[in-house]
Write a protein that holds these residues in place. Structure first.
Motif, PDB file in Angstrom:
ATOM      1  N   THR A 340       0.817  -1.211   0.000  1.00  0.00           N
ATOM      2  CA  THR A 340       0.000   0.000   0.000  1.00  0.00           C
ATOM      3  C   THR A 340       0.852   1.263   0.000  1.00  0.00           C
ATOM      4  O   THR A 340       0.371   2.350   0.313  1.00  0.00           O
ATOM      5  N   LEU A 343       0.896   4.279   2.543  1.00  0.00           N
ATOM      6  CA  LEU A 343      -0.264   5.164   2.714  1.00  0.00           C
ATOM      7  C   LEU A 343      -1.125   4.719   3.888  1.00  0.00           C
ATOM      8  O   LEU A 343      -1.141   3.559   4.283  1.00  0.00           O
ATOM      9  N   SER A 344      -1.867   5.673   4.441  1.00  0.00           N
ATOM     10  CA  SER A 344      -2.826   5.374   5.502  1.00  0.00           C
ATOM     11  C   SER A 344      -4.213   5.370   4.868  1.00  0.00           C
ATOM     12  O   SER A 344      -4.917   6.373   4.864  1.00  0.00           O
ATOM     13  N   LEU A 345      -4.588   4.215   4.317  1.00  0.00           N
ATOM     14  CA  LEU A 345      -5.758   4.144   3.439  1.00  0.00           C
ATOM     15  C   LEU A 345      -7.030   3.706   4.147  1.00  0.00           C
ATOM     16  O   LEU A 345      -7.027   2.811   4.985  1.00  0.00           O
ATOM     17  N   MET A 404     -10.509   5.086  -2.747  1.00  0.00           N
ATOM     18  CA  MET A 404      -9.295   5.064  -1.923  1.00  0.00           C
ATOM     19  C   MET A 404      -9.163   6.434  -1.277  1.00  0.00           C
ATOM     20  O   MET A 404      -8.992   7.443  -1.976  1.00  0.00           O
ATOM     21  N   ASN A 406      -6.991   8.519   1.413  1.00  0.00           N
ATOM     22  CA  ASN A 406      -5.754   8.501   2.192  1.00  0.00           C
ATOM     23  C   ASN A 406      -5.759   9.618   3.230  1.00  0.00           C
ATOM     24  O   ASN A 406      -6.039  10.773   2.912  1.00  0.00           O
ATOM     25  N   GLU A 407      -5.448   9.253   4.475  1.00  0.00           N
ATOM     26  CA  GLU A 407      -5.255  10.254   5.527  1.00  0.00           C
ATOM     27  C   GLU A 407      -3.853  10.808   5.355  1.00  0.00           C
ATOM     28  O   GLU A 407      -2.864  10.153   5.655  1.00  0.00           O
ATOM     29  N   MET A 408      -3.774  12.045   4.838  1.00  0.00           N
ATOM     30  CA  MET A 408      -2.497  12.608   4.412  1.00  0.00           C
ATOM     31  C   MET A 408      -1.586  12.928   5.595  1.00  0.00           C
ATOM     32  O   MET A 408      -2.014  13.505   6.595  1.00  0.00           O
ATOM     33  N   GLN A 419       2.875  11.030  -1.407  1.00  0.00           N
ATOM     34  CA  GLN A 419       1.640  10.283  -1.170  1.00  0.00           C
ATOM     35  C   GLN A 419       0.708  10.325  -2.380  1.00  0.00           C
ATOM     36  O   GLN A 419       0.047   9.324  -2.700  1.00  0.00           O
ATOM     37  N   LEU A 423      -0.588   7.123  -4.583  1.00  0.00           N
ATOM     38  CA  LEU A 423      -1.973   6.838  -4.991  1.00  0.00           C
ATOM     39  C   LEU A 423      -2.020   6.444  -6.461  1.00  0.00           C
ATOM     40  O   LEU A 423      -2.769   5.545  -6.864  1.00  0.00           O
ATOM     41  N   CYS A 464      -7.604  14.672   4.025  1.00  0.00           N
ATOM     42  CA  CYS A 464      -7.741  13.432   3.264  1.00  0.00           C
ATOM     43  C   CYS A 464      -7.724  13.715   1.769  1.00  0.00           C
ATOM     44  O   CYS A 464      -8.135  14.793   1.321  1.00  0.00           O
TER      45      CYS A 464
END
Length: 478
Positions: A340, A343-345, A404, A406-408, A419, A423, A464
């Motif tokens: 992943t 990333l914090s998905l 998707m 993502n917590e940036m 990031q 993606l 996000c």
């Protein structure tokens, strides 16, 4: 019409790849090459005689430098957020190369944004004109990784840091890579390039910076003598204050600054100037670990029928109302995990027409590289989903959607840009897997953030970033 193996926002395709061959490969001689789409061939570049041994890792047979021509996207998308899709585009292209390198069983060292910028500048590619975002180093045989933890400061920034011996006779201009912030009644000047600095300003300093902005009439004298005569410094030491601005890059010699302003002009015209400041902040995060990268990766899975998927891939805007099998859906979701990209998905599925899955909104729960699908209880029909995708009909026309989110990590500019590139890497795997399953993909990062996140119960919507995929049977193909 030319077909591309990777999608691009609005079909602009701003990404360029420069092939740097250090050792002859077959009948391709050492040198630097660009790909010519018209002749379907490599064209040797004039900068092929420039040596890059001080930058490239030992054992590298060839490297691929990824740059972008932002004006291809600027003229169409005159919006500050349009910088994001350009980064996503790069990720798609990088992932294609990584999959091909993995299939060839070559060794790979991936570089980051600062290293790529260093190589580009050494080749005479100005980062304000054609920014570089990534470089892949490839070794056909085993590569030497002994220096991978070496802390490296880019040479092109070192050169800029060297100050002029005397400023007394020089005209000066306000640094365009700076911005002013007022906090609790205190004025600060934040300098981004060529080094990151912060200065505490008084009113007289502010007058100087205003005085030294480029004059449209060209009648404003900005050498030190005339600056001192034009600004009231009250009871402070005027020369000391002025040299404080000079030594900290608040003021730049006109011979250098004019070039910067010329490059910045088009970024400003199209509304992309804040994005340029963002990228300047990225490349001046000075030190990096040579030949290492921001995120560690697991080895890529073997991708079946890779060449066929690359040749067949295309963006789809019309879908049949046909059902998609659970097996095809599973294969597509499998392509996201376990890599992943750091990333914090949060991954959501909106199902409209999948076997074994009732229509509705689901969340993918990934634990120990094993994912499960969990119903959220959120109701979303096609019309509602189209509205959340700012009215884009294809975004709601497929058999299912992947969101998707993502917590940036915004702790650094470099992480922020990386990031979005990541993606794109995940997006390319989704596209190619869907193509292998004879399905089509429409994809977009453009959604109504606040409305979508409120619907999904996500509170930190300002931190996000979303990438949306609509997947189904392409119109007319069954």
């Amino acid at each position: 019409m030319l077909k591309r193996t990777s999608p691009s926002g609005g079909g602009r395709h701003p990404t360029e790849g420069i092939l740097l061959i250090r050792k002859a490969i077959g009948n391709i001689k050492e040198g630097n090459y660009a790909y010519d789409t018209e002749t379907h061939s490599l064209v040797k570049l004039d900068n092929s005689n420039i040596k890059l041994d001080h930058i490239l890792p030992e054992g590298t047979d060839f490297s691929i430098l990824f740059t972008v021509c932002p004006e291809r996207a600027m003229w169409r998308y005159r919006d500050i957020r349009a910088f994001r899709p350009m980064l996503i585009d790069i990720g798609h292209v990088i992932e294609t190369f990584k999959l091909l390198i993995s299939k060839a069983s070559y060794n790979l060292i991936k570089g980051g944004i600062t290293e790529a910028t260093e190589v580009a500048e050494a080749l005479g590619i100005n980062w304000m004109e054609e920014p570089a975002f990534n470089i892949l180093h490839v070794g056909i045989e085993k590569m030497n990784l002994n220096n991978q933890n070496e802390i490296y400061t880019p040479v092109f920034l070192k050169k800029l840091v060297n100050r002029e011996s005397s400023y007394s006779a020089l005209n000066l201009l306000t640094n365009p890579f700076s911005w002013i912030k007022i906090k609790n009644g205190v004025i600060f000047l934040n300098i981004i390039y060529p080094e990151q600095r912060q200065l505490h300003l008084n009113i007289s300093d502010l007058e100087v910076l205003t005085h030294c902005l480029p004059s449209q009439r060209g009648d404003r004298l900005t050498d030190i003598k005339n600056i001192l005569n034009s600004v009231n410094y009250y009871n402070e030491d005027p020369e000391k204050r002025l040299y404080n601005l000079i030594n900290n890059y608040g003021l730049i010699p006109e011979s250098i600054a004019k070039g910067w302003y010329n490059h910045i002009a088009k970024w400003s015209i199209y509304g992309w100037y804040p994005s340029l400041l963002q990228h300047a902040h990225t490349i001046t995060e000075l030190s990096y670990k040579k030949n290492s990268s921001l995120y560690e990766e697991s080895p890529r899975r073997e991708f079946e029928n890779l060449e066929n998927s690359l040749m067949k891939r295309k963006t789809v805007r019309e879908f049949e109302n046909d059902i998609v099998t659970f097996e095809s859906f599973k294969n597509i979701i499998d392509s996201i995990f376990p890599i992943t990209e750091g990333l914090s998905l949060n991954i959501y599925i909106v199902a409209f027409n999948i076997t074994k899955i009732k229509n509705g909104c689901y969340k993918i729960i990934n634990k120990d590289d094993c994912w499960q699908i969990k119903k959220t209880g959120i109701s979303l029909n096609r019309k509602e989903f189209q509205d959340l995708a700012i009215g884009q009909y294809p975004a709601s026309a497929g058999a299912f959607n992947i969101l998707m989110i993502n917590e940036m990590d915004v702790s650094s500019s470099k992480k922020y840009e990386e990031q979005f590139i990541s993606l794109g890497k995940l997006g390319q795997r989704i596209c190619l897997t869907a193509t292998r399953e004879d399905l089509g993909v429409f994809l977009t990062p453009a959604v109504k953030d606040k409305a979508l996140f409120e619907k999904l119960g996500i509170t930190q919507y300002d931190r996000c970033a979303t990438y949306l995929f609509s997947i189904g049977v392409p119109k007319g193909e069954r």
